[in-house]
Design a protein around this motif. Sequence first.
Motif, PDB file in Angstrom:
ATOM      1  N   ALA A 185      22.585  32.549  22.993  1.00 27.46           N
ATOM      2  CA  ALA A 185      23.282  33.570  23.776  1.00 27.46           C
ATOM      3  C   ALA A 185      24.675  33.117  24.172  1.00 27.46           C
ATOM      4  CB  ALA A 185      22.465  33.915  25.024  1.00 27.46           C
ATOM      5  N   TYR A 215      26.897  32.273  20.893  1.00 30.99           N
ATOM      6  CA  TYR A 215      27.157  33.643  20.470  1.00 30.99           C
ATOM      7  C   TYR A 215      27.300  33.865  18.973  1.00 30.99           C
ATOM      8  CZ  TYR A 215      28.239  38.530  21.363  1.00 30.99           C
ATOM      9  OH  TYR A 215      28.170  39.895  21.405  1.00 30.99           O
ATOM     10  N   VAL A 235      33.211  35.812  25.287  1.00 31.11           N
ATOM     11  CA  VAL A 235      31.923  36.415  24.944  1.00 31.11           C
ATOM     12  C   VAL A 235      31.747  37.743  25.683  1.00 31.11           C
ATOM     13  CG1 VAL A 235      29.416  36.156  25.165  1.00 31.11           C
ATOM     14  CG2 VAL A 235      30.796  34.261  24.313  1.00 31.11           C
ATOM     15  N   ALA A 236      32.120  37.777  26.958  1.00 29.32           N
ATOM     16  CA  ALA A 236      32.032  39.024  27.714  1.00 29.32           C
ATOM     17  C   ALA A 236      32.893  40.117  27.089  1.00 29.32           C
ATOM     18  CB  ALA A 236      32.445  38.780  29.167  1.00 29.32           C
ATOM     19  N   ILE A 249      31.111  41.424  23.993  1.00 27.61           N
ATOM     20  CA  ILE A 249      30.016  42.307  24.363  1.00 27.61           C
ATOM     21  C   ILE A 249      30.550  43.672  24.796  1.00 27.61           C
ATOM     22  CG2 ILE A 249      28.158  42.664  26.036  1.00 27.61           C
ATOM     23  CD1 ILE A 249      27.778  39.597  26.026  1.00 27.61           C
ATOM     24  N   ASP A 264      31.221  45.842  22.049  1.00 22.61           N
ATOM     25  CA  ASP A 264      30.021  46.175  21.271  1.00 22.61           C
ATOM     26  C   ASP A 264      30.012  45.475  19.922  1.00 22.61           C
ATOM     27  OD1 ASP A 264      27.553  47.370  20.857  1.00 22.61           O
ATOM     28  OD2 ASP A 264      28.403  49.200  19.991  1.00 22.61           O
ATOM     29  N   SER A 301      28.315  42.306  17.949  1.00 25.78           N
ATOM     30  CA  SER A 301      27.304  41.258  17.938  1.00 25.78           C
ATOM     31  C   SER A 301      27.959  39.938  17.544  1.00 25.78           C
ATOM     32  CB  SER A 301      26.200  41.611  16.945  1.00 25.78           C
ATOM     33  OG  SER A 301      26.715  41.572  15.611  1.00 25.78           O
TER      34      SER A 301
END
Length: 282
Positions: A60, A63, A166-167, A170, A173, A175
């Motif tokens: 996670a 990433y 990473v935020a 996300i 949208d 992956s």
Amino acid sequence: MDPHLAGRTARLLEPLHALGYFAPEVDAEVSGLGVRRGRATYFASRSAAMGRVGAGPVAATFYVFNPSLVAHFIPAAWEAASPEDVVAARYRGVSAAWSRLLGLDVLASDDVREAADLARTASSGCGVAGRPLFAAHADLAWPDKPHMVLFHALTLLREHRGDGHVAALIAADLSGIEALVTHTATGRGFTQPAAQATRAWSDEEWAAAVAGLAERGLMTSDGGLTDEGVALRKAIERRTEDSAVAPWDALGEAGTARLTELCRPLVGTALTNGAFPAGVFA
């Protein structure tokens, strides 16, 4: 602080942190605990600050790596060595690598001591909310030696920025593999073969990601970015820089300029002395 200037400063300083991922001294120290050499020492050494976590949290936070690759090494690494021992081994290895690449006289200099103080001040401006890798490293005790204080502060700054990136991915949208595919398509990241090899994505997975992004209008069928895709990548970088400006606000423009002045020759020396494989930070 101008976010673009802050981002440029972060990228300038990045090699002094990132050389630890390539240093044979780190690999030797961590593998000396029983962790497998190579990729296992990377995943273990970077995630160890989070404690005895499983593959899920590592995938996670890292990433863009295939979760199946992460699961190949984590949590198996913790069967060989405790996270606490891995953290200590990582820092011993980095200290040895900095000594080899920069020289003991440089590491003992007033310039390195001043740079360490400035970088530590910058890191004090980082917030933990929503930044798990930064928060884990921020909980570690500060080293005693100035050059390792500098390394630790640069690690905090790098992981703080990385968590924010990473935020932003996300929020866009994307992956992990889509983030890697679109970044590679900008021509400013890995080549596709290098991205697939190091992050362990198959040809089929890569092609499926391209097809999905093409359906969204972000890529062409042959893997190029559309205008919308280019705009999205630029927006991600802007969001990343905006969310990473707080530590540089804490340091101020004069302090940031001085830290850049002090670290630029360190980066140059490390690069000249072969800190990275050919093509990395060229």
